[in-house]
Write an enzyme that holds these catalytic residues in place. Structure first.
Site, mmCIF file in Angstrom:
data_model
loop_
_atom_site.group_PDB
_atom_site.id
_atom_site.type_symbol
_atom_site.label_atom_id
_atom_site.label_comp_id
_atom_site.label_asym_id
_atom_site.label_seq_id
_atom_site.Cartn_x
_atom_site.Cartn_y
_atom_site.Cartn_z
ATOM 1 N N GLU A 180 26.078 59.337 16.438
ATOM 2 C CA GLU A 180 26.103 59.642 14.998
ATOM 3 C C GLU A 180 27.338 60.459 14.696
ATOM 4 O OE1 GLU A 180 22.651 61.462 13.187
ATOM 5 O OE2 GLU A 180 21.353 59.954 14.081
ATOM 6 N N HIS A 202 21.082 58.914 8.496
ATOM 7 C CA HIS A 202 20.228 60.071 8.815
ATOM 8 C C HIS A 202 19.826 60.825 7.536
ATOM 9 C CE1 HIS A 202 19.234 63.015 12.330
ATOM 10 N NE2 HIS A 202 18.347 63.121 11.360
HETATM 11 C C1 GLV Z 1 15.966 65.705 10.850
HETATM 12 O O1 GLV Z 1 16.276 64.791 11.548
HETATM 13 C C2 GLV Z 1 15.240 66.847 11.273
HETATM 14 O O2 GLV Z 1 15.002 67.012 12.476
HETATM 15 O O3 GLV Z 1 14.858 67.648 10.413
#
Ligand code: GLV
Length: 321
Positions: free
Chosen positions: A267, A286
């Protein structure tokens, strides 16, 4: 007495930080470099608090430079970016933000499930590109959620919020997880099955486990080959739970029908990555918890954790013993 020094790894909206500003001296890292920037090194020795994002590794080497650190507050529920054991050894409390993001992430799971099942994006692309000819009964056919089997790996808070939605959609629910969840079984008819059965029986497999040494890479070639060729994979957990190269082959060679990924490995996923070229793969950057309400609540919890840690009080949500 001087106010404690707190490092924010990256800038955040002013309004989210109001309670922090009165109580501490803030030093803020750059917006565009992952990790706690080395440019902040002159402040490390004095720092008592550290507010991190999930893109910021916190390891022994960093902690060793922060001898006065009392608390690391992670703006995420996941804490795989933080060496919890090293923090515990050094008496550093680690805060995170569970609970407040559960419904937003479950909503996004369903957004991806529906989008990939019904081919929403390829169909919309076709319409926009002038490929919408006469209506016909056999075009843009997708898969139905109603009556399908949803496999949930990890029936924690988010997994349960997904199960609740799936029940309302008329799905059969299977789950694999370390502990039985009798309430979920009663409320939504969820059945706990071994990992192999979850893979083999799910029409949709949704990942909601934390990234740990046990879950890393678990969805690799063997797992993907065990899934139905008509099945869809949804990853809302962490990218490295899935082996990316194996997934590319699975999608290219039809081991499974499609995938929707809100998290990837690496990512960000670089624009030239083959996953973007696959029509049966949907990728979002994400954004599971990315609603105005939820991100603000996460910031509130992260700030509350940080302030409690600085005062030596119990954190609202603590991730290490
Ligand atoms: C997002 O991926 C989180 O862990 O809050």
């Amino acid at each position: 007495m001087a106010k404690p020094l707190v490092i924010l790894s990256h800038p955040m909206p002013e309004a989210w930080l109001a309670p922090l500003k009165e109580a501490v001296r803030l030093v803020v890292g750059p917006p565009d470099v992952a990790g706690v920037d080395v440019g902040l090194q002159p402040y490390f020795a004095e720092a008592e608090g550290l507010l991190t994002w999930l893109i910021d590794p916190v390891d022994e080497a960093l902690l060793a430079q922060m001898p006065r650190l009392k608390v690391v507050s992670n703006l995420a529920v996941g804490v795989d970016n933080i060496d919890l054991e090293a923090c515990t050894r050094r008496g550093v409390a680690v805060g995170h933000t569970p609970g407040v993001l559960t419904e937003a992430v479950a909503d996004m799971t369903f957004a991806l499930l529906l989008a990939v099942a019904r081919g929403v994006f390829p169909a919309a692309d076709d319409a926009r590109a002038g490929r919408w000819g006469l209506w016909r009964p056999d075009a843009w056919l997708g898969a139905e959620l109603h009556g399908a089997t949803l496999g949930i790996w990890g029936l924690g808070q988010i997994g349960q919020a997904v199960a609740r939605r799936a029940h309302a959609f008329g799905m059969r629910i299977l789950y694999t997880g370390r502990t039985p969840k009798p309430e979920a079984e009663r409320a939504w008819g969820a059945a706990r099955v071994p990992w192999e059965a979850l893979l083999a029986e799910s029409d949709f497999l949704s990942l909601h486990v934390p990234l740990t040494p046990q879950t890393r890479g678990m969805v690799g070639e063997a797992a993907l080959r065990r899934m139905k060729p008509t099945a869809y994979l949804v990853n809302m957990a962490r990218g490295p739970v899935v082996q990316t190269e194996a997934l590319v082959r699975a999608l290219q060679e039809g081991w499974i029908a499609g995938a929707a990924l809100d998290v990837t490995d690496p990512e960000p996923l670089p624009p030239e990555h083959p996953l973007y070229r696959l029509p049966n793969c949907l990728i979002t950057p994400h954004i599971g918890s990315a609603t105005h309400t939820t991100r603000r609540r996460m910031a509130e919890v992260a700030v509350a954790n940080l302030l409690a840690g600085l005062r030596g009080e119990a954190l609202l949500y603590r991730a290490n013993p």
